[in-house]
Write a protein that holds these residues in place. Structure first.
Motif, PDB file in Angstrom:
ATOM      1  N   ARG A 297     -10.733   3.473  -3.476  1.00 37.02           N
ATOM      2  CA  ARG A 297      -9.753   2.421  -3.182  1.00 37.02           C
ATOM      3  C   ARG A 297      -9.430   1.632  -4.447  1.00 37.02           C
ATOM      4  O   ARG A 297      -8.265   1.337  -4.733  1.00 37.02           O
ATOM      5  CB  ARG A 297     -10.275   1.495  -2.088  1.00 37.02           C
ATOM      6  CG  ARG A 297      -9.395   0.288  -1.805  1.00 37.02           C
ATOM      7  CD  ARG A 297      -8.015   0.664  -1.304  1.00 37.02           C
ATOM      8  NE  ARG A 297      -7.194  -0.550  -1.251  1.00 37.02           N
ATOM      9  CZ  ARG A 297      -5.883  -0.559  -1.240  1.00 37.02           C
ATOM     10  NH1 ARG A 297      -5.208   0.574  -1.229  1.00 37.02           N
ATOM     11  NH2 ARG A 297      -5.216  -1.696  -1.199  1.00 37.02           N
ATOM     12  N   ALA A 298     -10.442   1.285  -5.234  1.00 39.32           N
ATOM     13  CA  ALA A 298     -10.209   0.545  -6.481  1.00 39.32           C
ATOM     14  C   ALA A 298      -9.332   1.371  -7.428  1.00 39.32           C
ATOM     15  O   ALA A 298      -8.465   0.820  -8.121  1.00 39.32           O
ATOM     16  CB  ALA A 298     -11.530   0.186  -7.144  1.00 39.32           C
ATOM     17  N   ALA A 299      -9.547   2.685  -7.462  1.00 37.69           N
ATOM     18  CA  ALA A 299      -8.707   3.553  -8.295  1.00 37.69           C
ATOM     19  C   ALA A 299      -7.262   3.537  -7.802  1.00 37.69           C
ATOM     20  O   ALA A 299      -6.319   3.462  -8.604  1.00 37.69           O
ATOM     21  CB  ALA A 299      -9.257   4.976  -8.297  1.00 37.69           C
ATOM     22  N   GLN A 300      -7.073   3.603  -6.489  1.00 36.91           N
ATOM     23  CA  GLN A 300      -5.719   3.564  -5.933  1.00 36.91           C
ATOM     24  C   GLN A 300      -5.049   2.225  -6.223  1.00 36.91           C
ATOM     25  O   GLN A 300      -3.847   2.168  -6.507  1.00 36.91           O
ATOM     26  CB  GLN A 300      -5.745   3.844  -4.421  1.00 36.91           C
ATOM     27  CG  GLN A 300      -6.290   5.208  -4.034  1.00 36.91           C
ATOM     28  CD  GLN A 300      -5.601   6.370  -4.733  1.00 36.91           C
ATOM     29  OE1 GLN A 300      -4.397   6.355  -5.003  1.00 36.91           O
ATOM     30  NE2 GLN A 300      -6.368   7.400  -5.054  1.00 36.91           N
ATOM     31  N   VAL A 301      -5.828   1.132  -6.181  1.00 32.10           N
ATOM     32  CA  VAL A 301      -5.293  -0.189  -6.518  1.00 32.10           C
ATOM     33  C   VAL A 301      -4.852  -0.212  -7.980  1.00 32.10           C
ATOM     34  O   VAL A 301      -3.760  -0.680  -8.302  1.00 32.10           O
ATOM     35  CB  VAL A 301      -6.330  -1.301  -6.231  1.00 32.10           C
ATOM     36  CG1 VAL A 301      -5.922  -2.628  -6.878  1.00 32.10           C
ATOM     37  CG2 VAL A 301      -6.521  -1.476  -4.731  1.00 32.10           C
ATOM     38  N   ALA A 302      -5.682   0.311  -8.885  1.00 33.67           N
ATOM     39  CA  ALA A 302      -5.316   0.350 -10.306  1.00 33.67           C
ATOM     40  C   ALA A 302      -4.020   1.126 -10.506  1.00 33.67           C
ATOM     41  O   ALA A 302      -3.132   0.700 -11.247  1.00 33.67           O
ATOM     42  CB  ALA A 302      -6.444   0.974 -11.126  1.00 33.67           C
ATOM     43  N   ILE A 303      -3.888   2.253  -9.812  1.00 36.09           N
ATOM     44  CA  ILE A 303      -2.679   3.078  -9.945  1.00 36.09           C
ATOM     45  C   ILE A 303      -1.461   2.331  -9.424  1.00 36.09           C
ATOM     46  O   ILE A 303      -0.430   2.262 -10.101  1.00 36.09           O
ATOM     47  CB  ILE A 303      -2.875   4.439  -9.237  1.00 36.09           C
ATOM     48  CG1 ILE A 303      -3.891   5.291 -10.007  1.00 36.09           C
ATOM     49  CG2 ILE A 303      -1.540   5.168  -9.085  1.00 36.09           C
ATOM     50  CD1 ILE A 303      -4.363   6.526  -9.265  1.00 36.09           C
ATOM     51  N   LYS A 304      -1.561   1.766  -8.225  1.00 42.53           N
ATOM     52  CA  LYS A 304      -0.387   1.098  -7.640  1.00 42.53           C
ATOM     53  C   LYS A 304      -0.003  -0.163  -8.400  1.00 42.53           C
ATOM     54  O   LYS A 304       1.178  -0.508  -8.485  1.00 42.53           O
ATOM     55  CB  LYS A 304      -0.594   0.811  -6.156  1.00 42.53           C
ATOM     56  CG  LYS A 304      -1.421  -0.403  -5.814  1.00 42.53           C
ATOM     57  CD  LYS A 304      -1.513  -0.615  -4.301  1.00 42.53           C
ATOM     58  CE  LYS A 304      -2.281  -1.855  -3.945  1.00 42.53           C
ATOM     59  NZ  LYS A 304      -1.630  -3.096  -4.260  1.00 42.53           N
ATOM     60  N   GLU A 305      -0.991  -0.851  -8.979  1.00 41.59           N
ATOM     61  CA  GLU A 305      -0.729  -2.077  -9.732  1.00 41.59           C
ATOM     62  C   GLU A 305      -0.387  -1.785 -11.198  1.00 41.59           C
ATOM     63  O   GLU A 305      -0.156  -2.708 -11.974  1.00 41.59           O
ATOM     64  CB  GLU A 305      -1.937  -3.011  -9.659  1.00 41.59           C
ATOM     65  CG  GLU A 305      -2.296  -3.478  -8.255  1.00 41.59           C
ATOM     66  CD  GLU A 305      -1.292  -4.448  -7.656  1.00 41.59           C
ATOM     67  OE1 GLU A 305      -0.675  -5.222  -8.410  1.00 41.59           O
ATOM     68  OE2 GLU A 305      -1.121  -4.412  -6.416  1.00 41.59           O
ATOM     69  N   LYS A 306      -0.412  -0.494 -11.566  1.00 39.30           N
ATOM     70  CA  LYS A 306      -0.127  -0.061 -12.938  1.00 39.30           C
ATOM     71  C   LYS A 306      -1.076  -0.708 -13.948  1.00 39.30           C
ATOM     72  O   LYS A 306      -0.702  -1.105 -15.044  1.00 39.30           O
ATOM     73  CB  LYS A 306       1.323  -0.309 -13.309  1.00 39.30           C
ATOM     74  CG  LYS A 306       2.295   0.320 -12.320  1.00 39.30           C
ATOM     75  CD  LYS A 306       3.443   0.977 -12.984  1.00 39.30           C
ATOM     76  CE  LYS A 306       4.416   1.609 -12.032  1.00 39.30           C
ATOM     77  NZ  LYS A 306       3.923   2.705 -11.258  1.00 39.30           N
ATOM     78  N   LYS A 307      -2.356  -0.794 -13.539  1.00 34.39           N
ATOM     79  CA  LYS A 307      -3.413  -1.311 -14.411  1.00 34.39           C
ATOM     80  C   LYS A 307      -4.137  -0.123 -15.040  1.00 34.39           C
ATOM     81  O   LYS A 307      -4.065   1.002 -14.542  1.00 34.39           O
ATOM     82  CB  LYS A 307      -4.408  -2.154 -13.603  1.00 34.39           C
ATOM     83  CG  LYS A 307      -3.791  -3.332 -12.907  1.00 34.39           C
ATOM     84  CD  LYS A 307      -3.285  -4.367 -13.879  1.00 34.39           C
ATOM     85  CE  LYS A 307      -2.677  -5.536 -13.131  1.00 34.39           C
ATOM     86  NZ  LYS A 307      -3.033  -6.807 -13.667  1.00 34.39           N
ATOM     87  N   LYS A 308      -4.854  -0.370 -16.097  1.00 32.91           N
ATOM     88  CA  LYS A 308      -5.545   0.706 -16.800  1.00 32.91           C
ATOM     89  C   LYS A 308      -6.684   1.256 -15.947  1.00 32.91           C
ATOM     90  O   LYS A 308      -7.503   0.510 -15.437  1.00 32.91           O
ATOM     91  CB  LYS A 308      -6.071   0.203 -18.138  1.00 32.91           C
ATOM     92  CG  LYS A 308      -6.380   1.336 -19.108  1.00 32.91           C
ATOM     93  CD  LYS A 308      -6.511   0.841 -20.513  1.00 32.91           C
ATOM     94  CE  LYS A 308      -5.136   0.710 -21.115  1.00 32.91           C
ATOM     95  NZ  LYS A 308      -5.159   0.453 -22.551  1.00 32.91           N
TER      96      LYS A 308
END
Length: 173
Positions: free
Chosen positions: A91-102
């Protein structure tokens, strides 16, 4: 800057913990352990259980700036690639992807099968996702396992924009 370190059950869980411990004190840091990593490692401050999908890193509003997955098992890699968010790490990885974070992923398996490589290629095409396996170098003249680990952590910190002097740089004496 808020930094999240996720440790999956792949070989090298101690390297993920070492990376977490090396984050300079001026950064706010958080740690997620998978069930398998948890059996090997003790709980520390700001640690979330992988099963706790309601923990703060599961939300984009929590504001994680950089997410590391060190090491990243092939199971976790596949889930991220397919958009599966069934635990806190994915989930944290999906959040990083959707938020365009590293999102810095350190796959820990060898050799890489065609399936693993396809997942890595798919993820590497996404903005701010970096596939950075723990590959050692020789130009820094490692003398022991600590030198190798410091090189890897230094390279991952470079990717995250965290200044460090953990290893001898190319061309430096």
């Amino acid at each position: 800057m808020k930094i999240l370190v996720c440790v999956s059950g792949a070989s090298g869980a101690g390297l993920g913990i070492k990376l977490y411990n090396m984050i300079p004190p001026e950064y706010e840091r958080f740690l997620v352990l998978s069930e398998n990593a948890k059996t090997v490692l003790q709980k520390e401050e700001n640690i979330f259980l992988n099963e706790d999908i309601s923990a703060p890193p599961a939300s984009g509003s929590f504001g994680i700036d950089v997410t590391f997955i060190v090491p990243c098992s092939m199971n976790t890699l596949a889930k991220i690639s397919l958009g599966i968010a069934d635990n806190l790490i994915t989930r944290a990885a999906q959040v990083a992807i959707k938020e365009k974070k590293k999102l810095i992923i350190a796959p820990r398996e060898m050799p890489f099968s065609e399936i693993y490589l396809e997942h890595m290629l798919k993820l590497s095409r996404i903005q701010n996702v970096i596939i950075a396996p723990p590959v050692l170098a020789y130009y820094n003249e490692p003398k022991n396992i600590n030198d190798i680990e410091m090189f890897l952590i230094g390279k991952w910190f470079d990717l995250a924009g965290i200044k460090n002097d953990f290893f001898k740089r190319w061309g430096k004496t």
